[in-house]
Design an enzyme around this catalytic site. Structure first.
Site, mmCIF file in Angstrom:
data_model
loop_
_atom_site.group_PDB
_atom_site.id
_atom_site.type_symbol
_atom_site.label_atom_id
_atom_site.label_comp_id
_atom_site.label_asym_id
_atom_site.label_seq_id
_atom_site.Cartn_x
_atom_site.Cartn_y
_atom_site.Cartn_z
ATOM 1 N N ASN A 25 0.841 -1.198 0.000
ATOM 2 C CA ASN A 25 0.000 0.000 0.000
ATOM 3 C C ASN A 25 0.878 1.252 0.000
ATOM 4 O O ASN A 25 1.879 1.317 0.702
ATOM 5 C CB ASN A 25 -0.933 0.015 1.220
ATOM 6 N N GLU B 207 8.447 1.686 10.612
ATOM 7 C CA GLU B 207 7.183 2.424 10.505
ATOM 8 C C GLU B 207 6.093 1.369 10.388
ATOM 9 O O GLU B 207 5.924 0.747 9.336
ATOM 10 C CB GLU B 207 7.213 3.358 9.285
ATOM 11 N N CYS C 79 -1.886 2.862 7.260
ATOM 12 C CA CYS C 79 -1.362 2.674 8.616
ATOM 13 C C CYS C 79 -1.895 3.726 9.577
ATOM 14 O O CYS C 79 -1.958 3.490 10.782
ATOM 15 C CB CYS C 79 0.157 2.673 8.610
ATOM 16 N N GLU D 295 10.168 9.106 9.102
ATOM 17 C CA GLU D 295 10.290 9.237 7.658
ATOM 18 C C GLU D 295 9.731 10.592 7.257
ATOM 19 O O GLU D 295 8.671 10.991 7.738
ATOM 20 C CB GLU D 295 9.559 8.100 6.950
#
Length: 488
Positions: free
Chosen positions: A150, A248, A282, A457
């Site tokens: 994704n 992450e 997420c 990130e």
């Protein structure tokens, strides 16, 4: 059937084996993908290690690295329609989202292109009169970047961009579930003119690919986006090479609506937070924590909008919710919903598979007010499923928000500035959105805590994660060194 290849050491090649990728809109095979096994992974790592020390890359100035990234950004922008189409076909993400998102990915590469020659060291005011001491920021080395299916072009950009800006080399492992956009992206790496071996792109499965890559002795850093269970395996693997990690991971993000919130705005934000991308995000705002006094009004508006969502083929620009990525994902959602209903949750809308080919599942709302520990409240579903909880006091809302092992994102909706500041301070998450949701930028760090991982990130911090600090001591005195048995 379309056939894709790996990109290793500047060459496009087949893997040790091949596997078929399914179109989530039909459930049928549409392309053959290369499968990397141990020998392929070892060659990719060896190529990255050679490139790291080879003058064609190591002798470039930071500004020259930045210029390569600028060229890559322009190529991404120019090829965005094709990359978006591939991502939609291979993952089921709707074209209206992939089109906008892939085009924006170019800005991430531009950000890190500009940052490349701004990663600075420091001069230390050392406590010794005859010494000059300074710090150099140097690239950490070979990076293994592992990317999920994704948002893969975005989630690879936030690894590739800062790693290249810092001077590292990479092996990017695309998810075996929908790897075509990243394998196609490799052509842009080639066209941009990066020296061979600087970026290698492969795909494959766990034991023969992921495990070999993350435990390889030449890998210095592992950047991973995915689920907590896989992350635990990666951390165990990194014990073999002592690589640093940035993780992450997932989330079970709270979406908190107070009684003074702008309801129309909050409803739209909640739709975006849980039903956009078919909930496969997420940062999905999957726990609606709402003031009891406005629950009925809010849910009535939310339910009406959820039931009006256009479910359709992901390549149709009119579609708002497309299929899930895989049958396995849909089976997982059905299992958790069934267990939640048995525990006492009430289905307000959705909750059953769509009657059509492909891996479709409708927007679903579960009222869990009476069962705050229902499986759907505590389990990351990675689908368009919202769990609803209610509160009466601010303290209760904060307690509910923090009642999770995750800590990635959160949303707060209130007109009270003082309340917003109290909640911002009290919520344990890496991202707090106030009166908005699901906003990102290359300038802003992205990441979480707890089971949502560590590291960031985006922003300057991401680039620093791909560097190591070298301390340099220069003695400025011409006098002979005094007593050698005394530490200076």
């Amino acid at each position: 059937m379309k056939r894709f290849q790996h990109y290793i050491d500047g060459c496009f090649e087949d893997g040790s084996a091949q596997f078929q990728s399914l179109d989530p809109a039909t459930g049928q095979p549409w392309a053959e993908m290369p499968e990397a096994r141990t020998e392929d992974v070892n060659r990719a790592v060896a190529a990255a290690e050679r490139a790291f020390f080879y003058p064609a890359w190591s002798s470039l100035t930071a500004t020259q690295r930045g210029k390569l990234l600028y060229k890559l950004a322009d190529l991404v922008e120019a090829n965005a329609p094709k990359l978006a189409q591939l991502e939609t076909q291979d993952t089921g993400k709707i074209i209206r989202e992939t089109s906008a998102q892939v085009a924006y990915v170019a800005d991430y590469y531009r950000y890190y292109a500009g940052l490349a020659d701004k990663i600075e060291g420091a001069h230390l005011p050392i406590d010794k009169q005859d010494m000059e001491v300074w710090l150099r920021r140097e690239p950490v080395g070979v990076v293994a970047a592992i990317v999920p299916w994704n948002n893969q072009l975005f989630l690879s950009a936030v690894k590739i961009g800062p790693a290249l800006a810092a001077g590292c080399t990479l092996i990017v492992k695309a998810s075996e579930e929908g790897p075509s956009p990243l394998l196609e992206f490799a052509k842009l790496i080639e066209e941009a003119g990066f020296p061979k071996g600087v970026v290698n792109i492969i795909t494959g499965f766990g034991a023969e690919c992921g495990q070999v890559l993350t435990s390889h002795p030449s890998v210095a850093h592992v950047a991973f986006t995915g689920g907590p269970e896989t992350a635990k395996h990666i951390v165990r693997n990194s014990a073999e090479n002592l690589a640093s990690t940035s993780l992450e991971l997932g989330g079970k993000s709270p979406f908190i609506v107070f009684e003074d919130a702008d309801i129309d705005s909050a409803v739209n934000a909640q739709i975006s937070g849980i039903f956009a991308a078919t909930g496969q995000s997420c940062v999905a705002g999957s726990r609606l924590i709402i003031a009891k006094s406005i629950k009925d009004e809010f849910l009535a508006r939310l339910k009406a909008k959820a039931e009006a969502v256009v479910i359709g083929h992901p390549q149709d620009m009119a579609t708002e919710v497309g299929p899930l990525c895989s049958q396995r994902q849909r089976d997982h959602i059905n299992t958790v919903i069934k267990a939640s209903v048995e525990a006492g949750a009430t289905v307000l809308t959705g909750g059953v598979d769509c009657d059509r080919d492909g891996f479709y599942f409708p927007p679903t709302i579960l009222d869990c007010s009476e069962v705050p520990n229902a499986p759907c409240v505590t389990t990351e579903l990675f689908g368009p499923v919202l769990s609803v909880l209610t509160f009466e006091t601010e303290a209760e809302a904060l307690q509910m928000a923090n009642d999770t092992k995750f800590g990635l994102a959160s949303g707060i909706f209130t007109q009270s500035l003082t309340r917003a500041h109290r909640m911002i301070k009290g919520i344990r998450s890496g991202i707090v959105w106030v009166n908005t949701y699901r906003a990102v930028s290359p300038v802003a760090p992205f990441g979480g805590q707890g089971l949502s991982g560590h590291g960031r990130e985006g922003g300057l911090q991401a680039a620093l994660d791909y560097t190591t600090v070298k301390t340099v001591w220069l003695r400025t005195s011409d006098d002979p060194i005094p007593d050698p048995f005394v530490m200076r």
